[in-house]
Design a protein around this motif. Structure first.
Motif, PDB file in Angstrom:
ATOM      1  N   UNK A 139      30.696  21.878 -14.386  1.00  0.00           N
ATOM      2  CA  UNK A 139      30.639  22.587 -13.545  1.00  0.00           C
ATOM      3  C   UNK A 139      29.351  24.235 -14.151  1.00  0.00           C
ATOM      4  N   UNK A 140      28.975  23.454 -15.508  1.00  0.00           N
ATOM      5  CA  UNK A 140      28.525  24.212 -16.446  1.00  0.00           C
ATOM      6  C   UNK A 140      26.572  23.964 -15.941  1.00  0.00           C
ATOM      7  N   UNK A 141      26.986  22.478 -15.566  1.00  0.00           N
ATOM      8  CA  UNK A 141      25.850  22.010 -14.971  1.00  0.00           C
ATOM      9  C   UNK A 141      25.136  22.549 -13.705  1.00  0.00           C
ATOM     10  N   UNK A 142      25.885  23.365 -12.879  1.00  0.00           N
ATOM     11  CA  UNK A 142      25.774  23.847 -11.619  1.00  0.00           C
ATOM     12  C   UNK A 142      24.830  24.386 -11.601  1.00  0.00           C
ATOM     13  N   UNK A 143      24.176  25.891 -12.718  1.00  0.00           N
ATOM     14  CA  UNK A 143      23.139  25.652 -13.022  1.00  0.00           C
ATOM     15  C   UNK A 143      21.814  25.543 -12.723  1.00  0.00           C
ATOM     16  N   UNK A 144      21.397  24.201 -14.034  1.00  0.00           N
ATOM     17  CA  UNK A 144      20.791  24.112 -14.713  1.00  0.00           C
ATOM     18  C   UNK A 144      19.706  23.102 -12.752  1.00  0.00           C
ATOM     19  N   UNK A 145      21.392  22.554 -12.308  1.00  0.00           N
ATOM     20  CA  UNK A 145      20.760  21.609 -11.191  1.00  0.00           C
ATOM     21  C   UNK A 145      20.192  22.656 -10.106  1.00  0.00           C
TER      22      UNK A 145
END
Length: 408
Positions: A16-22
Motif C-alpha cells: 500500500x505504501x509503495x503506491x507513492x514511490x511507484x
C-alpha cells in the motif's frame, strides 16, 4: 487482531505504501516522451512531480485526522479507489493541463491510502512498533529501487501511457487484497510498556485541528518530530544532489550511477533489516542514537574526503553508512512518535509525513544557493542536518529528565 493473524499482512501494508514511490519514480524515464506527445514544455512535465508531492502532503494533512475518526480500512479503500481511477485516466489524457490535475488527484488519493498504514503497524506490533516499521521500510524500499527500471522496460516495448496502465493494474490488485485482508482498528491498545505519559491520554475531541494540538503539545514528541525533519533534510540533500555529484563532478557513466544509487538503496534495506533484528533488544531510542553516531562519523568523513578532493570511492564508502545511519534515525523516530499517540496515530503520521517532505524541500534551494561546482556544499549540508539531529536529541534528553526526574 495481531501480526500473526495473517503472515503476509506486513507485506500488504508495504505494498500500500509503495503506491507513492511507484507513482513518483516509474514515469521519470518517460518525461521527455510525455512532453513530446502532449505538445508541452519539458518544464511543465517536470513540474508534475512537484505538484504530486505538494498534493500528497496536503492529502496527508487532511486524511490523517480523518483516519483517527473514520477508521483506517474505509480510508484505505477510498484512497486506492481514487488512485486507480486517476491512473487509468492518466493513460488516456491528451493535454498537459489535464495531466497535471490528474497527477494532483492521484497523489491526493494516494495519501488517503498510505496515511493509515503506520497506525495499523502500531496496533499490530504495539511496543515493538519500530520492528514493524523496519519490516515495512525494508520491503517498501524495493519500489524506488525497481520503479525507474520498470518504467524504462515498459518504454522499450510500449509508450508512456502503458506506465499508467501498469500502475492501474497494481493499484487495482492492492485494492482487492486490502478489501479482503486489511483489518479495521476498533480502538487503540495501550500497553503498560508504552510511555507512561500516554497511558491516560484522551482521544482528541472537538474540531478538525484537535488532533494536531494533541501531537504538538507533547513535550517529548516535539524534539522527535524535529529530529525527523533534520534527518530528512540530510536525506533529501543526497537525493537532490547525488546525480550531479556522481555524474557531473566525479564523471561516472549513467550505468555506473544506476549501480551506485542501487547500492545505496540496498544499504537502506540492510539498515532496516539490522534494526528489525536488534530493536526489540535495545529499544528504539538506543537504535536511533546508534544510527546518529554512525551518521555523524560518516558525515564528518565525507566532508574531510571532499575537502581534500579524494576520488569517488572515498565518497561512496562514506555515503553508504551515512544512508544507513539516517535510515535508523528515520525508522526509529517514526516509531517513537507513533507510539506516543495511540488515539491519534493518523494525525501523527500526517504531521511526520508532511514535515518530512517540507524539510526536504529546503534541500534544493540551499544546494543551489551554496553551489560551487564541487561536492563540499552537499557534504556540509548533510553534516548540518546530522548536527541538527544531535541538538534535538539533547533537547529530548532534557525534556525527558524534566518529566521523569527519577529515571536513571
Amino acid at each position: 487482531m495481531t501480526k500473526e493473524s495473517h503472515p503476509y499482512l506486513i507485506v500488504l501494508l508495504a505494498a500500500v505504501i509503495a503506491v507513492t514511490p511507484l507513482a513518483v519514480d516509474m514515469y521519470l524515464p518517460a518525461m521527455p516522451a510525455i512532453a513530446h506527445d502532449l505538445d508541452a514544455h519539458i518544464g511543465s512535465v517536470q513540474q508534475s512531480l512537484s505538484i504530486f508531492l505538494a498534493a500528497y502532503a496536503a492529502g496527508m494533512l487532511l486524511f490523517g485526522p480523518l483516519a483517527d475518526s473514520l477508521g483506517r480500512r474505509p480510508l484505505a479503500i477510498f484512497g486506492l479507489t481514487g488512485f486507480t481511477l486517476c491512473s487509468i485516466l492518466l493513460a488516456f489524457v491528451d493535454d498537459i493541463s489535464h495531466f497535471l490535475v490528474l497527477r494532483a488527484l492521484q497523489a491526493f488519493c494516494g495519501a488517503a491510502a498510505t496515511v493509515v498504514v503506520p497506525g495499523i503497524v502500531r496496533h499490530l506490533y504495539q511496543e515493538h512498533t519500530a520492528k514493524g516499521m523496519s519490516y515495512l521500510s525494508m520491503i517498501m524500499m524495493l519500489a524506488p529501487l525497481l520503479a525507474p527500471s520498470i518504467g524504462s522496460a515498459i518504454l522499450l516495448v510500449s509508450d508512456w501511457r502503458s506506465i499508467f496502465i501498469v500502475l492501474t493494474i497494481y493499484a487495482a490488485l492492492i485494492f482487492a487484497l486490502v478489501w479482503k485482508w486489511l483489518p479495521e482498528i476498533s480502538k487503540p491498545i495501550i500497553n503498560p510498556t508504552d510511555d507512561p505519559s500516554i497511558a491516560d491520554q484522551p482521544k482528541a475531541a472537538g474540531n478538525f485541528f484537535s488532533g494536531y494540538k494533541v501531537v504538538f503539545s507533547n513535550p517529548l514528541a516535539r524534539p522527535l518530530i524535529t529530529s525527523m525533519m533534520f534527518g530528512s533534510f540530510s536525506f533529501f540533500c543526497f537525493i537532490t544532489a547525488v546525480s550531479f555529484i556522481y555524474i557531473k563532478y566525479f564523471g561516472v557513466s549513467e550505468q555506473m550511477f544506476s549501480l551506485l544509487f542501487g547500492a545505496n538503496v540496498i544499504c537502506l534495506m540492510l539498515a532496516n533489516f539490522i534494526n528489525s533484528r536488534l530493536v526489540t533488544r535495545y529499544g528504539s531510542l538506543r537504535m536511533l542514537r546508534a544510527g546518529l553516531l554512525v551518521a555523524v562519523i560518516s558525515a564528518v568523513l565525507l566532508c574531510v574526503f571532499n575537502f581534500f578532493g579524494l576520488n569517488i570511492w572515498f565518497s561512496v564508502f562514506s555515503i553508504a553508512p551515512l544512508m544507513g545511519g539516517l535510515t535508523l534515525i528515520s525508522t526509529n523516530t517514526d516509531a517513537l512518535i507513533i507510539m506516543k499517540f495511540p488515539h491519534n496515530s493518523g494525525t501523527a503520521t500526517a504531521v511526520t509525513g508532511t514535515l518530512r517532505f517540507g524539510s526536504g524541500a529546503f534541500a534544493g534551494p540551499l544546494l543551489a544557493y551554496f553551489y560551487t561546482g564541487t561536492a563540499m556544499p552537499f557534504s556540509l549540508l548533510m553534516l548540518s542536518g546530522v548536527i541538527g539531529v544531535i541538538a534535538c536529541q539533547l533537547w529530548y534528553a532534557f525534556n525527558e529528565k524534566k518529566l521523569h526526574p527519577a529515571t536513571e
